[in-house]
Structures are given as structure tokens and as C-alpha cells.
Enzyme design. Structure first.
Site, mmCIF file in Angstrom:
data_model
loop_
_atom_site.group_PDB
_atom_site.id
_atom_site.type_symbol
_atom_site.label_atom_id
_atom_site.label_comp_id
_atom_site.label_asym_id
_atom_site.label_seq_id
_atom_site.Cartn_x
_atom_site.Cartn_y
_atom_site.Cartn_z
ATOM 1 N N THR A 187 0.845 -1.180 0.000
ATOM 2 C CA THR A 187 0.000 0.000 0.000
ATOM 3 C C THR A 187 0.884 1.233 0.000
ATOM 4 O OG1 THR A 187 -1.738 1.203 1.196
ATOM 5 C CG2 THR A 187 -0.190 -0.059 2.529
ATOM 6 N N GLU A 332 -5.576 -3.087 2.669
ATOM 7 C CA GLU A 332 -5.598 -3.851 3.920
ATOM 8 C C GLU A 332 -6.860 -4.692 4.083
ATOM 9 O OE1 GLU A 332 -3.000 -0.203 4.919
ATOM 10 O OE2 GLU A 332 -4.728 -0.662 3.651
ATOM 11 N N LYS A 440 -6.205 11.274 -3.161
ATOM 12 C CA LYS A 440 -6.624 10.152 -3.990
ATOM 13 C C LYS A 440 -7.003 10.677 -5.361
ATOM 14 C CE LYS A 440 -8.539 5.652 -3.145
ATOM 15 N NZ LYS A 440 -9.421 4.825 -2.313
ATOM 16 N N TRP A 445 -3.269 6.620 -4.737
ATOM 17 C CA TRP A 445 -2.899 7.439 -3.587
ATOM 18 C C TRP A 445 -1.650 8.256 -3.898
ATOM 19 C CZ3 TRP A 445 -6.130 8.133 0.233
ATOM 20 C CH2 TRP A 445 -7.021 7.132 0.608
#
Length: 542
Positions: A187, A332, A440, A445
Site C-alpha cells: 500500500t 488492507e 486520492k 494514492w
């Protein structure tokens, strides 16, 4: 007393075995990097995956080893989904859109043994190869006709199709522990280095089961699914697994996601369902509208990765008769957390009320529990008014990050998402803000801190703040706010050029605004909320 039932582990390989036995004739269509269309069936996928599993063993890949991919959506990438995970190794999908520094870090942190890549990504591979200390085997995902030169790659490049041809399909998927790792996705967008989320076979299969349910993505053997969301982006939201589970036809778009290319695939292949981020659909709708076209087969689309505007939902549904499923998730969360599937009593609501509900991120799929907590840590009511931090838990929610097992992200067994949200009485969640200062943009991101760190190094910058400003196309784009040093006359162009080579091109700020001072709180903390209030509509009014 225990139940007297068979104990069968939930394994990724079981999805492929099921697809081969019960949906072997179903088709997989891929628009290849080489420029043509490739067609074969699930039974061919299964056979070639077994061949590749044998090839991986010949390359010395052992159970638990990480195998990286730099690839678009296509049949070879899907073969690796099953060959790698099914054989006991760990599939590590890499995002080629990231800055080279991040890609190098991820490969090194994961300690990838092999990296497979699409041939158009050769420049990325050449740029990172010399910067990786550990020896890596590079494999070009093509045949001998299109093999790239191996300049700058120690040890050269192996050919994917030659590995397949040199291996037979006499391979039995091992009986693994369902809690063994199956895939790895990092991530990005937070401060510091990217964090690795290590999925298990069990979590992946459970996520697949829940995501395919009627009130989730509603997939079946009657569907033809076009995953526009990249296979390197949280496993294409689970669609390559779902298709094998339910027997749906798959259509892979390859690297070209322009409106004309997607529309042609949708119509020729009779696509019924697709999934992607709002920016992709904006391009598709613009093309369809400009050409005065319509959709003859597509009946629904899943939109996630960024908030979908009510206007886009309305256009899809009212103009083109394509239902929209607004969804929310995180790396996640494997990634699915909520889907905005309407309840029966909401279908007959007036259009504006129904549209307001569909603009929310939706209700939790089975397996995900969620709550909103206030500043005091106590849960707030589901009244569509009380806002707080969104917390989740479930069997496919991260427990700890890869190689950071001593740092647990949980609070009282709940995972804090970093999003500020509210929930209504029907359980529909709506994100209202973000606790973290990330941007975003088009489903990707961007770290505002990373942007600020680069800008602050410039010799004529006294202070730098990066905020998310609303954007018609990309949802949000980074806006850089600069306080010049005394006597400086540094320009916008000079500052933006300073970012070249330091961040990915799509992470560069779109504009610079020069301000006299940065507002600070009593403790010296930058009051970004004030700057957001002042400049959040900059791109809408410029």
C-alpha cells in the site's frame, strides 16, 4: 461436541481446479501488449498454470518465496496468479505507475526471486535492475518473436512461452496450510516506506466467496466480466478469483484503457459487467457520448478506488441503462469492504433520494464488521449524522504488515482505516473526510508529505504545504502552496520542474500557489484544514 465434517483447506488452487472441472469450456479473451487478441478457455488456463508451476520449480522457486509481476491485465498474468500461489510461493504484484524508488524498495523488501514483466515495461526493468542488490531472474511475458533485448540486465531475460513449452502439465497442486501466504500487495500513499499486506489462501477464498454474493458484486456463470481495475491493484478487486469460482467469461483489456478501446471490447465480447475507477469511466462515457453510441450488453459496473459523483451514476443509469455499484475498500481489506447494493424498500424511492444513497460507499459485505468511533474512542450511533473514524474487522482484514509483525495497526482488535465516515440506519456508510493527509487521484494514492518533502529541499522555498484540491476529471489533484524565501522570485514552472525524476509524473502537483505564510496551531502544527477550506476548489474555479 465438534461437527463431523471433512477438513478441506481453503486454497487458491481450488478455485482453478473448480473452474477446470466445471467451467472448462468458458472463454478468456485478452487484448495483448503485442497488439492482437488472444482467446482460450479455462481448461487451457489450468493446463498452462500447471506448466508454469513446474517451470517455477525449475527456476529454484521454493514455497514461501516471493515472485513479482510488472504486468497489465491479461491471460499470462492470470496464469501466474494460480501458478505462483497454487504452488506455495507468494505472488507479489507490482504497480508500474509508481516511482522507480518505490518499485526498487518493494522488490528489495519483498526479496523477490523472480520478476515477470510485460514487454512494454522493459524500460522500467532496465532502470531498476542495477539498483537491486539480490540476484533476480527476469522473465519477459511473451514469445520468442517479441522478446526484448536484454541490455543492462545481468543474467539476461528468460522467455515466458519458452518456459511453458519446456515444462509439462504433470503437476499436482500441493496440500498447503490455508493460512499460508498466497499473495502480497504494498500500500502506498502514506508517510514513510510502502507497507506490505500479505494475504493468505484462506482470506483470499473467503473474500472471493463474499465478493461474488448477489448483494455484493453479484457475479455468476451468466456474466462476461471486464476487469478494468488493474491486476496489480489489490488483485483486480478479486475478479480473477471470482471468475474461476462462478465460471464467468473474462475479458482482459491489456494496457489500453481509452474509451474507444474499452467500448469495442464491451460490444464485441458482449460484456455484462465491469469494474474500475471513476476516471476510466469518465473517458468511456465521453467517447460513447461523442459518438452517440449505446451499450447493448453491459448491465452494471462496479466503481471504486475513489468517490463516484452522483452525476456519473445518473448518466450511467438514466442515459445508458447501466446499473452502478459504488464500492469501497482498501489494500488492507483484500480490498472489498462495502458495496452500495440497494435494499428492496429503496428501489421505489424518488430518483433523487435513491441517487443520494447510491453516492454512498454502501453497506458491509458479509465478513466485514464496521463501526464509527468519536474522538473519545466510543462508538457513535448509525444516524447518518454522527461522524467519526471508520473502524473495521474481519477474516480478510490485515493483522500486521509484512516484515513488521511487531507493529500492529489495530486498536482493540479493530483496524483504523484513517477515513472519517458516517453510517445511516440501514447500514449504508459514507466517507466524509480522511484522517490522513493523502490525496486520492484517479484511484491512486499520492502522499502530500512526499510532495512537501521534495518542495522543501528547493533552495528558494521557505515553507511548502500540499493539499488535495477537487478536480473534475481526477476527483482530486495535488495543489502545492509555497512560501518563498525573502527576496526570492522562484516561479511556478521552476518549482514544478524541480519534481522531475523525484516523484512519479502523475504525482507531480498540478499547480503552485504562492502564499505569505502557513497557518499554524498553538503547538506549531500546520493547520491544513484552513488551507483546504480556502483552496479546495482551486481547480474548479481556475
Amino acid at each position: 461436541m465438534k461437527g463431523l465434517m471433512m477438513q478441506q483447506p481453503l486454497l487458491v488452487s481450488s478455485l482453478l481446479t473448480h473452474a477446470e472441472r466445471h467451467h472448462g469450456e468458458q472463454e478468456i479473451v485478452s487484448k495483448r501488449v503485442e497488439g492482437d487478441i488472444h482467446r482460450y478457455r479455462f481448461r487451457d488456463l489450468a493446463k498452462r498454470a500447471r506448466c508454469m508451476a513446474n517451470a517455477l520449480a525449475e527456476l529454484g522457486v521454493l514455497p514461501g518465496d516471493r515472485v513479482g509481476t510488472l504486468a497489465w491485465n491479461g491471460y499470462r498474468h492470470m496464469e501466474l496468479y494460480y501458478a505462483v500461489s497454487g504452488s506455495g510461493a507468494v505472488l507479489h504484484t507490482l504497480n508500474p505507475r509508481l516511482h522507480l524508488d518505490q518499485i526498487v524498495y518493494m522488490i528489495a523488501h519483498a526479496d523477490d526471486r523472480v520478476v515477470f514483466f510485460d514487454v512494454d515495461m522493459l524500460p522500467i526493468v532496465q532502470a531498476i535492475a542495477a539498483r537491486i542488490a539480490n540476484p533476480i531472474v527476469f522473465v519477459a511475458m511473451t514469445d520468442r518473436t517479441y522478446m526484448p533485448a536484454s541490455d543492462g540486465l545481468p543474467g539476461g531475460v528468460l522467455c515466458y512461452e519458452e518456459l511453458i513449452d519446456a515444462s509439462d502439465d504433470d503437476f499436482e497442486w500441493p496440500h498447503l496450510d490455508e493460512n499460508d501466504a498466497s499473495s502480497l500487495c504494498y500500500t502506498s500513499g502514506t508517510t514513510g516506506h510502502p507497507k506490505g499486506v500479505l494475504y493468505s489462501h484462506r482470506s483470499t477464498v473467503l473474500h472471493t466467496l463474499a465478493a461474488a454474493l448477489p448483494d455484493a458484486l453479484n457475479c455468476s456463470a451468466w456474466d462476461t466480466i471486464l476487469p478494468v481495475v488493474p491486476m496489480f491493484h489489490v488483485n483486480a478487486w478479486g475478479l480473477p478469483y471470482i471468475a474461476c469460482m462462478v465460471g464467468a467469461k473474462l475479458v482482459f483489456p491489456g494496457p489500453r484503457l481509452k474509451g474507444d478501446s474499452l467500448y469495442e471490447l464491451i460490444e464485441v465480447e458482449r460484456v455484462t459487467m465491469s469494474a474500475g475507477v471513476p476516471t476510466v469511466w469518465q473517458g468511456l462515457l465521453a467517447y460513447v457520448n461523442s459518438q452517440q453510441l449505446s451499450f447493448s450488453s453491459m448491465r452494471r459496473t462496479v466503481i471504486g478506488g475513489a468517490a463516484c459523483s452522483p452525476a456519473m451514476i445518473a448518466e450511467f443509469q438514466e442515459v445508458y441503462c447501466v446499473d452502478v455499484l459504488h464500492a469501497w475498500g482498501m489494500t488492507e481489506l483484500s480490498p472489498l469492504g462495502t458495496v452500495c447494493s440497494l435494499k428492496p424498500h429503496q428501489v421505489s424511492m424518488p430518483p433523487d433520494e435513491r441517487l443520494a444513497i447510491q453516492a454512498k460507499q454502501g453497506r458491509a459485505v458479509y465478513g466485514i464488521d464496521m463501526k464509527i468511533v468519536g474522538d473519545d474512542g466510543e462508538e457513535v450511533p448509525w444516524d447518518n449524522a454522527s461522524a467519526g473514524e471508520l473502524m473495521v474487522r474481519g477474516p480478510w482484514v490485515v493483522d500486521s504488515y509484512f516484515r513488521c509483525a511487531d507493529v500492529r495497526p489495530h486498536r482493540d482488535s479493530w483496524f483504523p482505516t484513517g477515513d472519517i465516515a458516517k453510517i445511516d440506519a440501514d447500514g449504508f456508510m459514507q466517507i466524509t473526510d480522511r484522517a490522513k493527509d493523502v490525496i486520492k487521484s484517479g484511484g491512486e494514492w499520492i502522499s502530500s508529505v512526499d510532495i512537501e518533502n521534495v518542495a522543501s529541499v528547493h533552495p528558494e522555498v521557505a515553507s511548502a504545504v500540499c493539499i488535495a484540491a477537487r478536480h473534475r476529471k481526477w476527483d482530486e489533484r495535488p495543489l502545492l502552496l509555497i512560501v518563498r524565501k525573502a527576496g526570492s522570485a522562484v516561479t511556478t514552472d521552476e518549482l514544478l520542474a524541480f519534481f522531475d525524476g523525484k516523484v512519479a509524473r502523475w504525482c507531480k502537483p498540478d499547480a503552485v500557489v504562492f502564499i505569505d505564510a502557513v497557518p499554524l496551531g498553538a503547538t506549531g502544527k500546520v493547520l491544513k484544514n484552513r488551507l483546504r477550506d480556502q483552496f479546495q476548489d482551486y481547480f474548479l474555479t481556475a
